[in-house]
Design a protein around this motif. Structure first.
Motif, PDB file in Angstrom:
ATOM      1  N   ARG A 405       0.851  -1.179   0.000  1.00  0.00           N
ATOM      2  CA  ARG A 405       0.000   0.000   0.000  1.00  0.00           C
ATOM      3  C   ARG A 405       0.890   1.233   0.000  1.00  0.00           C
ATOM      4  O   ARG A 405       1.887   1.279   0.727  1.00  0.00           O
ATOM      5  N   ILE A 406       0.534   2.221  -0.801  1.00  0.00           N
ATOM      6  CA  ILE A 406       1.425   3.351  -0.991  1.00  0.00           C
ATOM      7  C   ILE A 406       0.694   4.673  -0.822  1.00  0.00           C
ATOM      8  O   ILE A 406      -0.518   4.774  -0.997  1.00  0.00           O
ATOM      9  N   ASP A 407       1.470   5.698  -0.484  1.00  0.00           N
ATOM     10  CA  ASP A 407       0.971   7.065  -0.388  1.00  0.00           C
ATOM     11  C   ASP A 407       2.144   7.993  -0.616  1.00  0.00           C
ATOM     12  O   ASP A 407       3.250   7.563  -0.923  1.00  0.00           O
ATOM     13  N   GLY A 408       1.926   9.287  -0.447  1.00  0.00           N
ATOM     14  CA  GLY A 408       2.989  10.268  -0.661  1.00  0.00           C
ATOM     15  C   GLY A 408       2.898  10.919  -2.031  1.00  0.00           C
ATOM     16  O   GLY A 408       2.221  10.422  -2.949  1.00  0.00           O
ATOM     17  N   GLY A 409       3.596  12.042  -2.177  1.00  0.00           N
ATOM     18  CA  GLY A 409       3.461  12.872  -3.360  1.00  0.00           C
ATOM     19  C   GLY A 409       3.774  12.176  -4.664  1.00  0.00           C
ATOM     20  O   GLY A 409       3.069  12.351  -5.667  1.00  0.00           O
ATOM     21  N   ALA A 410       4.844  11.362  -4.708  1.00  0.00           N
ATOM     22  CA  ALA A 410       5.224  10.718  -5.965  1.00  0.00           C
ATOM     23  C   ALA A 410       4.254   9.615  -6.363  1.00  0.00           C
ATOM     24  O   ALA A 410       4.252   9.186  -7.528  1.00  0.00           O
ATOM     25  N   SER A 411       3.422   9.158  -5.448  1.00  0.00           N
ATOM     26  CA  SER A 411       2.495   8.071  -5.762  1.00  0.00           C
ATOM     27  C   SER A 411       1.394   8.498  -6.722  1.00  0.00           C
ATOM     28  O   SER A 411       0.625   7.650  -7.199  1.00  0.00           O
ATOM     29  N   VAL A 412       1.296   9.804  -7.022  1.00  0.00           N
ATOM     30  CA  VAL A 412       0.300  10.246  -8.005  1.00  0.00           C
ATOM     31  C   VAL A 412       0.681   9.819  -9.414  1.00  0.00           C
ATOM     32  O   VAL A 412      -0.168   9.846 -10.322  1.00  0.00           O
ATOM     33  N   MET A 413       1.938   9.418  -9.637  1.00  0.00           N
ATOM     34  CA  MET A 413       2.382   9.013 -10.976  1.00  0.00           C
ATOM     35  C   MET A 413       1.942   7.577 -11.252  1.00  0.00           C
ATOM     36  O   MET A 413       2.463   6.623 -10.664  1.00  0.00           O
TER      37      MET A 413
END
Length: 501
Positions: A405-413
């Motif tokens: 499971r991921i989050d954070g700003g770069a995860s929008v890519m």
């Protein structure tokens, strides 16, 4: 009927974010206030503890106003970890600037402890490494630098703790001087087996035990706000956790083997390892994830120093992009890196290598490599470094992850997310909200006030976003990862002092 609401306070290095959250996971109000960071000398990083407190007051007021409707019934706190605040127990006046987790002023002290052969025992008892990152050598440095503070600390006049301790003290008007087990476990003073601060560990770093706060559960009523100190409100403070542990909780990774990665300036991979103290694993940290009731849940953690910072370097250092959000389209514009590999050792390599003398590199350059290929290489490095840590965790814990499971700003890519799934051979699920850290604090407070139960209530409030499935489930590409590993070896310093870690 509307779900009860909780005020979540997320006090981070660059600012404070507050959310008003329903116990069903719905966000009703939010606000953010920036805070300054000072760099008075090379390697020193400080903040004004009073400014941290003022930012909490301002963001909380604005978030409550933004939410409207029913007032919050409890408070959950999550915070930048390892940052040290020392203040007077009576009067709550800071006696020194807050020493931020990034500060390296105690590096020589860490080296001295290592030279005395103390690191293996510390690894066994605390799960951590001898590094200025953690709080103990910050305390050791401050008390040596200002002997008058040591005398006051030994008399019990002062309290030294992480940011959660400082905030609860201010919120409660000084009535409570507490920390939770997850934050305490980041100090090098907390014995994972005993589940408390330890006098022998304190003696190692010449820290008077009287300086420390009381260790409490992560989900329990630990204090009540003083209306005169906090916006005229009397609310129970019922949830506390360090930011990465709160993110793990907010992502509902409540069962052993569940994992999350936050792609921020750097990355933090945490894997829930259950209720048994994890054995020291080469290159990884053992930490308390949270304490519910009398039971600690543990995690293995891998810290990656450069993730979004690599995009900042492309923008500010090389001028290859004008803004970080250009990286995703450029990544998608080419099918691969045309043989280019970026090793993101701009400030050394973190887990599982812990090689501070390693330096970054762009390898495999040819005349056919374009701006887009370089940008893609920097983004792909985020996924490769994550695989480095995931495989170290799997080896050390003897498990095979089923999902990340991921989050954070770069995860929008989307391209990064799919590449990560393909590289790991397992599903990668992006969080439905960017505010998983604050949501974790809110859920801890809801559990602490018996508004929901763990794990069922937390799982019900979890709102996943898009899931990226691997092209070949259960398979991990070998040839391209081997090329990555060979490239990493070319920038390693192979310092002898790192091998014991």
């Amino acid at each position: 009927m509307n779900a009860p609401r909780v005020l979540a306070i997320d006090q981070g290095t660059s600012g404070t974010t507050c959310l008003v959250v329903g116990v069903d996971g719905q966000i009703h109000g939010r606000a953010h206030v920036d805070v300054a960071v000072r760099y008075p000398r090379d390697g020193w990083v400080e903040q004004d503890a009073e400014e941290l407190w003022r930012s909490v007051l301002a963001a909380a007021r604005a978030a409550i106003d933004d939410a409207g409707g029913p007032a919050p019934v409890a408070i959950g706190i999550t915070n930048q970890r390892e940052t040290l605040v020392v203040f007077e127990r009576d009067g709550l006046r800071p006696v020194a600037p807050a020493i931020v987790w990034q500060c390296r002023r105690s590096a020589d002290l860490c080296a001295a402890h290592r030279d005395r052969g103390e690191e293996p025992s510390l690894r066994e008892r605390t799960g951590l490494l001898l590094d200025p990152y953690f709080s103990a050598t910050k305390m050791e440095w401050l008390l040596a630098d200002q002997p008058a503070l040591r005398a006051r600390a030994e008399r019990g006049d002062l309290c030294g703790g992480t940011v959660d301790t400082w905030l609860v003290a201010r919120l409660s008007g000084g009535a409570a001087l507490v920390t939770d087990a997850s934050n305490a476990s980041r100090t090098l003073l907390y014995d994972l087996v005993r589940g408390d601060f330890d006098d022998e560990l304190c003696a190692t770093f010449t820290v008077p035990p009287a300086l420390l706060a009381e260790v409490r559960a992560s989900a329990a009523r630990v204090a009540v706000t003083d209306p005169d100190a906090f916006l005229g409100l009397r609310l129970p403070i019922s949830g506390m956790a360090g930011d990465q542990q709160a993110s793990l909780f907010g992502q509902a990774c409540l069962q052993p083997g569940m994992s999350k990665n936050t792609y921020g300036t750097g990355s933090f991979v945490l894997v829930n390892t259950g209720t048994s103290v994890p054995s020291p694993v080469h290159g990884l940290l053992g930490t308390v994830a949270w304490r519910l009731g009398e039971q600690d849940t543990f995690a293995l953690e891998g810290s990656i120093f450069v993730t979004g910072a690599g995009l900042s370097w492309l923008r500010d250092g090389l001028g290859l992009i004008a803004a970080a959000d250009e990286a995703g389209p450029l990544f998608d514009s080419v099918p691969d890196t045309n043989g280019c590999i970026f090793i993101p050792a701009l400030v050394g390599l973190g887990a599982p290598y812990w090689d501070p003398a390693a330096r970054g590199a762009l390898l495999g350059l040819s005349a056919g490599v374009t701006r887009a290929h370089v940008v893609r290489a920097v983004v792909e490095a985020m996924a490769y470094r994550t695989r480095d840590v995931i495989e170290a965790v799997e080896r050390g814990a003897g498990i095979r992850l089923e999902e990340l499971r991921i989050d954070g700003g770069a995860s929008v890519m989307d391209g990064l997310c799919q590449f990560q799934a393909d590289l790991l051979g397992l599903p990668v699920t992006r969080a439905g909200s960017a505010e998983t850290t604050a949501l974790g604090a809110a859920m801890l407070a809801a559990v602490g006030e018996d508004l929901i139960e763990a794990p069922t209530g937390v799982e019900a409030a979890y709102r996943p976003g898009r899931c990226f499935n691997p092209a070949h489930p259960g398979e991990r590409p070998g040839e391209q990862y081997q090329a990555w590993k060979e490239a990493v070896e070319r920038v390693r310093s192979h310092q002898k002092s790192q091998k014991a870690r």
